[in-house]
Design an enzyme around this catalytic site. Structure first.
Site, PDB file in Angstrom:
ATOM      1  N   HIS A 189      45.907  42.565  36.367  1.00  0.00           N
ATOM      2  CA  HIS A 189      46.576  41.529  35.763  1.00  0.00           C
ATOM      3  C   HIS A 189      48.270  41.350  36.259  1.00  0.00           C
ATOM      4  CE1 HIS A 189      42.781  42.232  33.592  1.00  0.00           C
ATOM      5  NE2 HIS A 189      43.268  41.238  32.506  1.00  0.00           N
TER       6      HIS A 189
ATOM      7  N   GLN B 151      43.017  32.833  36.016  1.00  0.00           N
ATOM      8  CA  GLN B 151      43.331  33.383  34.691  1.00  0.00           C
ATOM      9  C   GLN B 151      44.405  34.464  34.830  1.00  0.00           C
ATOM     10  OE1 GLN B 151      40.352  35.597  31.817  1.00  0.00           O
ATOM     11  NE2 GLN B 151      40.377  33.627  31.150  1.00  0.00           N
ATOM     12  N   PHE B 152      44.241  35.388  35.694  1.00  0.00           N
ATOM     13  CA  PHE B 152      45.119  36.472  36.172  1.00  0.00           C
ATOM     14  C   PHE B 152      45.518  36.332  37.564  1.00  0.00           C
ATOM     15  CE2 PHE B 152      43.945  37.768  32.043  1.00  0.00           C
ATOM     16  CZ  PHE B 152      45.185  37.828  31.320  1.00  0.00           C
TER      17      PHE B 152
ATOM     18  N   LEU C  27      32.879  32.151  34.979  1.00  0.00           N
ATOM     19  CA  LEU C  27      33.746  33.315  35.421  1.00  0.00           C
ATOM     20  C   LEU C  27      33.400  33.424  36.864  1.00  0.00           C
ATOM     21  CD1 LEU C  27      33.630  35.930  32.497  1.00  0.00           C
ATOM     22  CD2 LEU C  27      35.019  33.838  32.712  1.00  0.00           C
ATOM     23  N   ALA C  28      33.821  32.557  37.691  1.00  0.00           N
ATOM     24  CA  ALA C  28      33.335  32.392  38.961  1.00  0.00           C
ATOM     25  C   ALA C  28      34.707  31.617  39.852  1.00  0.00           C
ATOM     26  CB  ALA C  28      32.095  31.950  39.127  1.00  0.00           C
ATOM     27  N   GLU C  29      35.587  32.185  40.257  1.00  0.00           N
ATOM     28  CA  GLU C  29      36.735  31.831  41.127  1.00  0.00           C
ATOM     29  C   GLU C  29      36.379  31.202  42.247  1.00  0.00           C
ATOM     30  OE1 GLU C  29      38.303  34.535  37.744  1.00  0.00           O
ATOM     31  OE2 GLU C  29      36.798  34.609  39.380  1.00  0.00           O
TER      32      GLU C  29
ATOM     33  N   GLY D  60      45.350  38.897  39.710  1.00  0.00           N
ATOM     34  CA  GLY D  60      44.581  39.593  40.793  1.00  0.00           C
ATOM     35  C   GLY D  60      43.040  39.125  40.667  1.00  0.00           C
TER      36      GLY D  60
END
Length: 344
Positions: free
Chosen positions: A143, A96-97, A72-74, A99
């Site tokens: 989101h 994933q979303f 989980l690390a854009e 925001g």
């Protein structure tokens, strides 16, 4: 399995009834099958198949080295994609979303968008960034954002927004095949809309499309608001007002010739988007069309947008998003039928 029953495959030709979500999946499948340089990266896209199940089954078919579950690390995901592109791969990243994309903003704007120019054209960055995007589903904070203007104003990036299954299938394939970095915005509220998709269509990108012809007002929309604009045109037609609806499709570059031809015919322009009014894409479109078509305009362009506030909680969402009534209100303003903010 026939093309008419295809759910997960993209290797079949002909027509297939697909939702927008399944059309994107079909385009990803086709791209993975056609080019072994294509790799998918994202949070939970492998074993889970993504939050919206867009990538369902792709890891099982193509393997963990082609469909990669990431941390989980854009910022790390985009940095990895840039490295892969340097090595000749064609990475497709899922944010994933909408925001969540801000964590990767520096990688996208400071690195990805600039590398081709920085290397004097020696290095291409064929990175596609898929973004489930915008409102209409009553989601939580971060989101339902509409960050497209940040990226449309960034030189070096292509920005696309699809509104229907055919464009989703064609668009994702064209984005992946492009040697330029592409932001690919997918309207969440339209994921379950189904239509016939031509799986043999030639992928294209960068072109606007006249969805509904008309002669009184040009209504410019993209993404999830295209269908609302079509509904507004149908309602106005009952009152004898012909609205020409244009689906922008490409937010950068903008297909100005299609818009110009429409505005020269109608003399009036209404622009709608879910993002805030101030600094939104509508401001740039209004300014550019005014410069290009000033002598043809019968009235100033009108913008129908979200409000200048952070995206509101789910229960207040309907007050924020442009709807049919607000679009028709904008059309009336463009036609001069409203005085002091009240319908004439």
């Amino acid at each position: 399995m026939s093309a008419h029953t295809v759910d997960r495959g993209a290797d079949l030709g002909g027509l297939a009834p697909l939702t927008l979500a399944k059309a994107i999946r079909a385009g990803l499948h086709r791209s993975l099958a056609d080019d072994d340089r294509v790799v998918l990266l994202g949070e939970d896209i492998g074993t889970l198949g993504g939050v919206y199940r867009i990538t369902d089954g792709l890891q099982a078919e193509f393997g963990r080295t082609r469909v990669v579950d990431t941390p989980l690390a854009e910022a790390g995901i985009l940095g990895t994609a840039i490295g892969l592109a340097y090595r000749g791969f064609r990475p497709v990243v899922e944010i994933q979303f909408d925001g969540f994309i801000y964590s990767a903003f520096d990688q996208i704007v400071s690195q990805l968008a600039r590398i081709h120019s920085r290397t004097r054209g020696a290095v291409r960055m064929p990175v596609t960034i898929r973004v489930p995007w915008a409102g209409g589903i009553g989601a939580a904070e971060h989101h339902s954002d509409s960050p497209e203007a940040y990226f449309a104003s960034t030189p070096g990036l292509r920005v696309m927004a699809v509104s229907n299954p055919q464009d989703a299938y064609d668009g994702i394939r064209a984005a992946i095949a492009s040697d330029d970095p592409v932001l690919f915005f997918e309207p969440k509220r339209r994921y379950h809309v189904k239509a016939e998709v031509d799986l043999d269509a030639t992928p294209t990108m960068g072109h606007a499309r006249v969805v509904v012809p008309g002669d009184r007002v040009t209504l410019l929309a993209y993404g999830g608001l295209v269908q609302t604009a079509v509904d507004a045109a149908a309602a106005a037609r009952e009152e004898g007002i012909g609205i020409e609806v244009i689906d922008l499709r490409s937010l950068s570059p903008v297909d100005y010739p299609v818009i110009e031809a429409s505005v020269r015919k109608t003399g009036r322009l209404v622009i709608t988007h879910e993002a805030a009014l101030s600094g939104g894409l509508g401001a740039e479109l209004a300014a550019s069309i005014t410069e290009r078509c000033f002598e043809f305009l019968e009235a100033a362009p009108v913008r129908v947008t979200g409000h200048d506030v952070p995206f509101p909680p789910a229960k207040a969402e309907r007050h924020h998003l442009p709807d049919l009534d607000r679009m028709l209100d904008g059309v009336d303003r463009a036609l001069g039928l409203i005085a002091s903010g009240v319908r004439a």
